[in-house]
Write a protein that holds these residues in place. Sequence first.
Motif, PDB file in Angstrom:
ATOM      1  N   LEU A 142      86.533  57.654  77.761  1.00  0.00           N
ATOM      2  CA  LEU A 142      87.765  57.731  78.544  1.00  0.00           C
ATOM      3  C   LEU A 142      87.416  58.285  79.918  1.00  0.00           C
ATOM      4  CD1 LEU A 142      90.687  57.014  77.721  1.00  0.00           C
ATOM      5  CD2 LEU A 142      91.087  59.437  77.293  1.00  0.00           C
ATOM      6  N   ASN A 143      87.582  57.469  80.942  1.00  0.00           N
ATOM      7  CA  ASN A 143      87.270  57.913  82.295  1.00  0.00           C
ATOM      8  C   ASN A 143      88.310  58.911  82.795  1.00  0.00           C
ATOM      9  OD1 ASN A 143      85.006  56.232  82.396  1.00  0.00           O
ATOM     10  ND2 ASN A 143      86.206  54.509  83.215  1.00  0.00           N
ATOM     11  N   LYS A 144      87.933  59.691  83.792  1.00  0.00           N
ATOM     12  CA  LYS A 144      88.813  60.706  84.355  1.00  0.00           C
ATOM     13  C   LYS A 144      90.162  60.109  84.758  1.00  0.00           C
ATOM     14  CE  LYS A 144      89.094  64.246  87.961  1.00  0.00           C
ATOM     15  NZ  LYS A 144      88.394  64.905  89.102  1.00  0.00           N
ATOM     16  N   ASN A 145      91.246  60.818  84.394  1.00  0.00           N
ATOM     17  CA  ASN A 145      92.639  60.465  84.698  1.00  0.00           C
ATOM     18  C   ASN A 145      93.163  59.276  83.891  1.00  0.00           C
ATOM     19  OD1 ASN A 145      92.936  62.547  86.590  1.00  0.00           O
ATOM     20  ND2 ASN A 145      92.092  61.269  88.226  1.00  0.00           N
ATOM     21  N   LYS A 146      92.358  58.736  82.980  1.00  0.00           N
ATOM     22  CA  LYS A 146      92.825  57.654  82.130  1.00  0.00           C
ATOM     23  C   LYS A 146      93.615  58.221  80.954  1.00  0.00           C
ATOM     24  CE  LYS A 146      91.239  54.058  84.281  1.00  0.00           C
ATOM     25  NZ  LYS A 146      92.179  53.041  84.851  1.00  0.00           N
ATOM     26  N   ASP A 195      85.474  62.534  82.948  1.00  0.00           N
ATOM     27  CA  ASP A 195      84.894  61.498  82.102  1.00  0.00           C
ATOM     28  C   ASP A 195      84.567  62.095  80.737  1.00  0.00           C
ATOM     29  OD1 ASP A 195      85.107  59.783  84.234  1.00  0.00           O
ATOM     30  OD2 ASP A 195      82.968  59.822  84.753  1.00  0.00           O
ATOM     31  N   GLU A 199      96.295  51.709  74.763  1.00  0.00           N
ATOM     32  CA  GLU A 199      96.057  52.096  76.144  1.00  0.00           C
ATOM     33  C   GLU A 199      97.323  51.810  76.945  1.00  0.00           C
ATOM     34  OE1 GLU A 199      93.162  51.054  79.960  1.00  0.00           O
ATOM     35  OE2 GLU A 199      92.640  50.332  77.943  1.00  0.00           O
ATOM     36  N   SER A 233      99.909  50.926  79.722  1.00  0.00           N
ATOM     37  CA  SER A 233      99.727  50.063  80.887  1.00  0.00           C
ATOM     38  C   SER A 233     100.759  50.382  81.960  1.00  0.00           C
ATOM     39  CB  SER A 233      99.862  48.592  80.481  1.00  0.00           C
ATOM     40  OG  SER A 233     101.134  48.352  79.906  1.00  0.00           O
TER      41      SER A 233
END
Length: 417
Positions: A6-10, A55, A70, A72
């Motif tokens: 999971l990338n940052k801010n996701k 991250d 996820e 959207s």
Amino acid sequence: MLKIELNKNKLLRIFGPAAIVVSKGSISILGKNYRLGEKAIIHSMRSYVVLALEDSILEITMGNGASLQEPSGNEEPISTWLSVVNEIINREMRKVVILGGVDCGKSSFTILLANIAYSRGLKVAIIDSDVGQADIGPPGFISMSLYNKSVIWMRELDPSVMRFIGDIRPQHYTDRIIYEINRLIEYAFSRYNVNIVVIDTDGWIQDSYAIDYKNRLIERISPDAIVVLGNNSWGIFRRFEKIGMKVYELSSPLVARARTRDERRRLRSNRYRKFLETAPIKRFKMDDLVLSGFPLFLGQEIDANEISNIANAEVYYASRTPDMLHIVTPVQPRALHMDRIREIYGVSKVRVYNPGFEKGLYVAVSSDGIDEYPGIIYGIDFANRTVAIKTLFNGKPKFIRFSRIRLTENYTEQLID
């Protein structure tokens, strides 16, 4: 087990039951941060949005029925929620009431606000005023918890003070609920010196009487901020901005874990179990107690032997109100001299209770009239004038208040008149 990057801010939405272990980075769920090696547990009846603070890699163990999504676009209102939370805290608002319908995110926003306020060093109290789907205390109670840890579900909190309403339906108890909420707010500020109180309300808001109830609640407690979740309720409470209250109208998550009626019943059963299942049976003297909330104990006690002679039947206990005589007897009503009893005692009605009527009745036990604790009536021995109650209450009680709920052996409720 799944490994998710999971990338940052996701964002990642997780429907329980599931367990999350952070194997790299850090995440946040409703303002509670989890760092390397820490675990988050998601209940089968809950769903949460995970925000990656950097991250991260998550190891997720999923149970039956669990799923991942996820979000959207603008599907999740978390950024708007965070903006409102920050404004409430920065403006030092002390009383915040959360309104909205069923499963609209009220409890989630309450926890988000409490977690962030607590993380900034504020003393926080949450009042759970949903008597039907109580999370902090047991059903039928309004409960307050003084925040001493970050959580993602109010059920992780322990009650500091519990006040008994005696029903899971708020409709007939609105005045009492408003009174008790205001009383707990006063306790929070005067006895515990908190900085902020967050009042999470029930989801009854779909009719005019419910709106009137929530309006009266707002008028009585005079909050600094009103947070309205779900666009079905937008506009209704804006009138309070005219007198200086700040009204925030926020979207609910577009995808949420809605509870079925059966799931709500099972959640209540679990709450009864938490507070009662391990409780011992304790016996107390009736002559040392004030019994209230049940018709039999509302009137003046009268001589049972006297009625036994008139009725020509054994009577264990009797009381009288201006219009009614209450009798505990093993005899069925048709076998009693009802006309004679009514004439002699000048009442229009006689209500008969057979032995065992009391078993399973849900009650509150209290010694000071402030903090109340749940109990179940195991039996009443009228000959020896003792009450047996299954309860974790410690001490010598002064008050026993009855409810309109009877609990079965498996902690399923039965509502009674």
